[in-house]
Scaffold this active site. Structure first.
Site, PDB file in Angstrom:
ATOM      1  N   THR A  60      43.499   9.686  28.022  1.00  0.00           N
ATOM      2  CA  THR A  60      43.004   8.311  28.322  1.00  0.00           C
ATOM      3  C   THR A  60      44.300   8.210  29.543  1.00  0.00           C
ATOM      4  O   THR A  60      45.081   8.780  29.554  1.00  0.00           O
ATOM      5  CB  THR A  60      43.441   7.318  27.305  1.00  0.00           C
ATOM      6  N   GLU A  61      44.315   6.744  30.099  1.00  0.00           N
ATOM      7  CA  GLU A  61      45.194   6.555  31.232  1.00  0.00           C
ATOM      8  C   GLU A  61      46.472   6.284  30.411  1.00  0.00           C
ATOM      9  O   GLU A  61      47.663   6.901  31.248  1.00  0.00           O
ATOM     10  CB  GLU A  61      44.919   5.266  31.764  1.00  0.00           C
ATOM     11  N   ASP A  95      48.245  -0.208  18.809  1.00  0.00           N
ATOM     12  CA  ASP A  95      49.613  -0.979  18.885  1.00  0.00           C
ATOM     13  C   ASP A  95      50.160  -0.498  17.565  1.00  0.00           C
ATOM     14  O   ASP A  95      49.604  -0.485  16.306  1.00  0.00           O
ATOM     15  CB  ASP A  95      49.013  -2.393  18.591  1.00  0.00           C
ATOM     16  N   ASP A 139      51.495   8.190  21.195  1.00  0.00           N
ATOM     17  CA  ASP A 139      53.160   8.883  21.627  1.00  0.00           C
ATOM     18  C   ASP A 139      54.072   8.280  20.788  1.00  0.00           C
ATOM     19  O   ASP A 139      55.146   8.589  20.868  1.00  0.00           O
ATOM     20  CB  ASP A 139      53.308   8.419  22.798  1.00  0.00           C
ATOM     21  N   LYS A 185      57.364  -3.740  12.959  1.00  0.00           N
ATOM     22  CA  LYS A 185      58.040  -4.288  11.787  1.00  0.00           C
ATOM     23  C   LYS A 185      57.188  -3.933  10.477  1.00  0.00           C
ATOM     24  O   LYS A 185      55.920  -3.863  10.423  1.00  0.00           O
ATOM     25  CB  LYS A 185      58.037  -5.693  12.068  1.00  0.00           C
TER      26      LYS A 185
END
Length: 146
Positions: free
Chosen positions: A126-127, A51, A87, A55
């Site tokens: 990974t997926e 994640d 990414d 912010k």
């Protein structure tokens, strides 16, 4: 998230990974890792598509923030390393800067486009990574060691 954990366990139970004896799944806050792993017990940490907590006020929640890098230092063995893939370029830039400013960690490998780099060999996709590569998004990756 428990839903992500459930999916991982289901895949583990049905695919070729089920015969790996050292795989463990935990669903907990990463800040509690020292409660599960002893000092120097872990060989490698893989942070895949974490994640980004975009912010600024949430920067300390990023798994590559200074606090987490210090925590990993306690549970990784002296030859252990961290591999990070994302990414998200903003998260990657933050992570590179954090690592460069760390008195503990050194960047061993670094690429802003894994699938067009010398570091692709041996990569386990990974997926999320497969999806992003199909969409034409470059995958950023680094390896940290001490």
């Amino acid at each position: 998230y428990s839903s992500v954990l459930l999916r991982a366990v289901e895949k583990f139970d049905t695919e070729e990974f089920s015969d790996l004896p050292n795989i463990r799944f935990v669903c907990m806050d990463a800040r509690e890792l020292p409660e599960v792993f002893a000092e120097s017990e872990v060989d490698r940490i893989y942070l895949n598509f974490s994640d980004p907590w975009p912010k600024d006020r949430h920067a300390k929640r990023r798994l590559t923030s200074e606090g987490f890098l210090n925590l990993y230092h306690t549970i990784l063995n002296p030859d252990g390393y961290i591999q990070f893939k994302t990414d998200n370029r903003d998260l990657f830039d933050f992570s590179v800067e954090t690592a460069e400013n760390s008195p503990i960690w050194n960047i061993k490998e670094l690429t802003y486009d894994l699938h067009h780099s010398e570091f692709l060999q041996g990569n386990i996709m990974t997926e999320y990574e497969s999806k992003f590569v199909t969409e034409g998004k470059p995958i950023c990756r680094f390896v940290l060691s001490r």
